[in-house]
Scaffold this active site. Structure first.
Site, PDB file in Angstrom:
ATOM      1  N   ASP A  74       0.825  -1.209   0.000  1.00 23.21           N
ATOM      2  CA  ASP A  74       0.000   0.000   0.000  1.00 23.21           C
ATOM      3  C   ASP A  74       0.862   1.265   0.000  1.00 23.21           C
ATOM      4  O   ASP A  74       0.527   2.259   0.651  1.00 23.21           O
ATOM      5  CB  ASP A  74      -0.938  -0.014   1.209  1.00 23.21           C
ATOM      6  CG  ASP A  74      -1.968   1.115   1.157  1.00 23.21           C
ATOM      7  OD1 ASP A  74      -2.273   1.593   0.061  1.00 23.21           O
ATOM      8  OD2 ASP A  74      -2.438   1.533   2.228  1.00 23.21           O
ATOM      9  N   TYR A  75       1.983   1.229  -0.724  1.00 27.32           N
ATOM     10  CA  TYR A  75       2.739   2.476  -0.895  1.00 27.32           C
ATOM     11  C   TYR A  75       1.927   3.439  -1.745  1.00 27.32           C
ATOM     12  O   TYR A  75       1.323   3.061  -2.749  1.00 27.32           O
ATOM     13  CB  TYR A  75       4.081   2.193  -1.574  1.00 27.32           C
ATOM     14  CG  TYR A  75       5.125   1.635  -0.639  1.00 27.32           C
ATOM     15  CD1 TYR A  75       5.805   2.459   0.252  1.00 27.32           C
ATOM     16  CD2 TYR A  75       5.431   0.267  -0.641  1.00 27.32           C
ATOM     17  CE1 TYR A  75       6.758   1.951   1.116  1.00 27.32           C
ATOM     18  CE2 TYR A  75       6.388  -0.249   0.216  1.00 27.32           C
ATOM     19  CZ  TYR A  75       7.056   0.597   1.094  1.00 27.32           C
ATOM     20  OH  TYR A  75       7.998   0.087   1.950  1.00 27.32           O
ATOM     21  N   GLU A  76       1.931   4.731  -1.341  1.00 31.51           N
ATOM     22  CA  GLU A  76       1.137   5.738  -2.032  1.00 31.51           C
ATOM     23  C   GLU A  76       1.955   6.938  -2.498  1.00 31.51           C
ATOM     24  O   GLU A  76       1.445   7.785  -3.228  1.00 31.51           O
ATOM     25  CB  GLU A  76      -0.011   6.186  -1.121  1.00 31.51           C
ATOM     26  CG  GLU A  76      -0.891   5.010  -0.687  1.00 31.51           C
ATOM     27  CD  GLU A  76      -2.113   5.430   0.130  1.00 31.51           C
ATOM     28  OE1 GLU A  76      -2.299   6.654   0.325  1.00 31.51           O
ATOM     29  OE2 GLU A  76      -2.869   4.534   0.565  1.00 31.51           O
ATOM     30  N   HIS A  77       3.237   7.002  -2.050  1.00 32.51           N
ATOM     31  CA  HIS A  77       4.123   8.100  -2.432  1.00 32.51           C
ATOM     32  C   HIS A  77       5.491   7.498  -2.782  1.00 32.51           C
ATOM     33  O   HIS A  77       5.925   6.530  -2.150  1.00 32.51           O
ATOM     34  CB  HIS A  77       4.256   9.106  -1.290  1.00 32.51           C
ATOM     35  CG  HIS A  77       2.931   9.546  -0.733  1.00 32.51           C
ATOM     36  ND1 HIS A  77       2.098  10.427  -1.392  1.00 32.51           N
ATOM     37  CD2 HIS A  77       2.293   9.209   0.421  1.00 32.51           C
ATOM     38  CE1 HIS A  77       1.005  10.612  -0.667  1.00 32.51           C
ATOM     39  NE2 HIS A  77       1.097   9.877   0.422  1.00 32.51           N
ATOM     40  N   GLN A 101      -8.700   0.752  -4.068  1.00 30.76           N
ATOM     41  CA  GLN A 101      -9.317   1.710  -3.148  1.00 30.76           C
ATOM     42  C   GLN A 101     -10.397   2.530  -3.869  1.00 30.76           C
ATOM     43  O   GLN A 101     -10.195   3.689  -4.221  1.00 30.76           O
ATOM     44  CB  GLN A 101      -8.259   2.627  -2.542  1.00 30.76           C
ATOM     45  CG  GLN A 101      -7.202   1.892  -1.730  1.00 30.76           C
ATOM     46  CD  GLN A 101      -6.192   2.843  -1.110  1.00 30.76           C
ATOM     47  OE1 GLN A 101      -6.549   3.879  -0.535  1.00 30.76           O
ATOM     48  NE2 GLN A 101      -4.913   2.501  -1.219  1.00 30.76           N
TER      49      GLN A 101
END
Length: 299
Positions: free
Chosen positions: A149-152, A211
Site C-alpha cells: 500500500d505504498y502511495e508516495h 481503493q
C-alpha cells in the site's frame, strides 16, 4: 513452433478463466485494522464462519521507528497500534477461527507528520533488507501474507516493480507467505507504479484491494463502471470491491454498494469485499462488517 504456440495460448486461457471463476465464486472478506486506534482488538470484529476472512495489519514501514522517522531502505518496523494486535492475540484469533488469516500491509499514506515514501537506495539492498526484516516479523507474528500500500514514491515505476516483485517472489519461495495483495487507487503516479508491477509480476499477486473509496462520492452505475475499468487494468486479477466505513468518498453500503456488488457478482467478476477500516467501524457497531460478510456468505 506451432505446437508450442498453441500450448501457450491454452495456458493463458486456462489462467484467465480460472481467475474469473475464482472471482465469481469468491467469499473473501478483508479488513484493515490497527492504523487509527490503540484500543481496537481482533475479537471486536464479527467473523462469519462461512467466509474467508483476512485481517490486514496497518502498517509496517521501512522507516526508523522513533520521534523523527526516516527511510531505512527496506528495514521494516511495526507502525500499527499493537497494544491488542500482538503475536498472542493473532495466534488466539486464528486458533478460534479456522477461516481467519492475517496479513501485514506495507507502506501507507503517512508516517509521523509526513508522507511515507517508497525510497530504496538500490533494488538489491532494498530487497535484501526487506526480505530479512519481514521474514522475522512474519514468523514472530504468525502472519500469512503481505499487502502493498505504498502511495508516495521517490523511485521510478520500474524500480518499484522490481523491488516489490522480487520481495513477493522471495517470500513465497521460502514459504514465509501464502498470498500477496496490492492496494492501488486511481491516481496517475500511483497507477503508473502499480501497473508496472502488475505487468511484470502480476502472476505472483493474488488480490487487488483497489481503493474505490478514493474516488469522490459515486453512484451505483459509476462504481460498476470504475470496477470494470480497473478489472481491465489489472487483467486476470482478483479485484475486490471496497468502501470506507468512517466517511469519505466512493459508494456507501446505504447508497447502493451491495446493489453494485450484486451486479458484479452476476457478471462473475466480484473478487470479494474489503473495508477500510475496523478502527473506524467501532463507532458503528461493525454493522457494515456483518452485512458485507452476510452478502458474501449467501452469494
Amino acid at each position: 513452433m506451432e505446437s508450442c504456440f498453441c500450448s501457450t495460448v491454452l495456458a493463458i486461457l486456462f489462467v484467465y478463466f480460472f481467475s474469473i471463476s475464482n472471482a465469481a465464486n469468491s467469499k473473501l472478506f478483508r479488513e484493515y485494522i490497527g492504523a487509527e486506534s490503540e484500543s481496537i482488538k481482533l475479537t471486536d470484529v464479527p467473523i462469519n464462519s462461512k467466509v474467508e476472512f483476512h485481517f490486514i495489519l496497518a502498517f509496517a514501514m521501512d522507516y526508523t521507528n522513533g520521534n523523527s522517522p526516516s527511510p531505512s531502505n527496506g528495514k521494516f518496523n511495526i507502525f500499527w497500534e499493537f497494544n491488542h494486535l500482538g503475536p498472542g492475540e493473532i495466534a488466539s484469533i486464528k486458533h478460534g477461527h479456522s477461516n481467519v488469516k492475517v496479513a501485514v500491509s506495507l507502506g501507507g499514506d503517512t508516517v509521523g507528520d509526513g508522507k511515507a515514501f517508497f525510497a530504496p537506495n538500490s533494488i538489491d539492498s532494498w530487497v535484501k533488507n526487506s526480505v530479512s526484516s519481514l521474514t522475522n516479523m512474519i514468523k514472530e507474528y504468525n502472519l500469512d501474507g503481505i499487502d502493498i500500500d505504498y502511495e508516495h514514491f521517490h523511485s521510478d515505476p520500474s524500480t518499484f516493480a522490481e523491488c516489490i516483485g522480487q520481495l513477493i517472489m522471495s517470500l513465497k519461495k521460502s514459504g514465509a507467505i501464502s498470498f500477496a495483495s496490492i492496494a492501488p487507487f486511481d491516481d496517475e503516479e500511483v497507477q503508473s507504479h502499480y501497473l508496472a508491477l502488475w505487468k511484470k509480476y502480476g502472476h505472483v499477486i493474488d488480490y487487488v484491494n483497489f481503493q474505490f473509496y478514493a474516488y469522490d462520492k459515486i453512484s451505483v452505475s459509476q462504481f460498476v463502471s470504475y470496477f470494470k475499468k480497473q478489472a481491465s487494468n489489472y487483467a486476470g486479477g482478483q479485484i475486490l470491491a471496497s468502501f470506507i466505513s468512517g466517511g469519505g468518498g466512493g459508494l456507501k453500503p446505504d447508497d447502493g454498494f451491495f446493489e453494485a456488488c450484486s451486479e458484479l457478482k452476476g457478471e462473475g467478476i466480484l473478487g470479494g469485499i474489503f473495508i477500510w477500516c475496523a478502527d473506524e467501524s467501532t463507532k458503528l457497531g461493525f454493522e457494515y462488517e456483518k452485512s458485507s460478510q452476510d452478502f458474501l456468505a449467501s452469494a
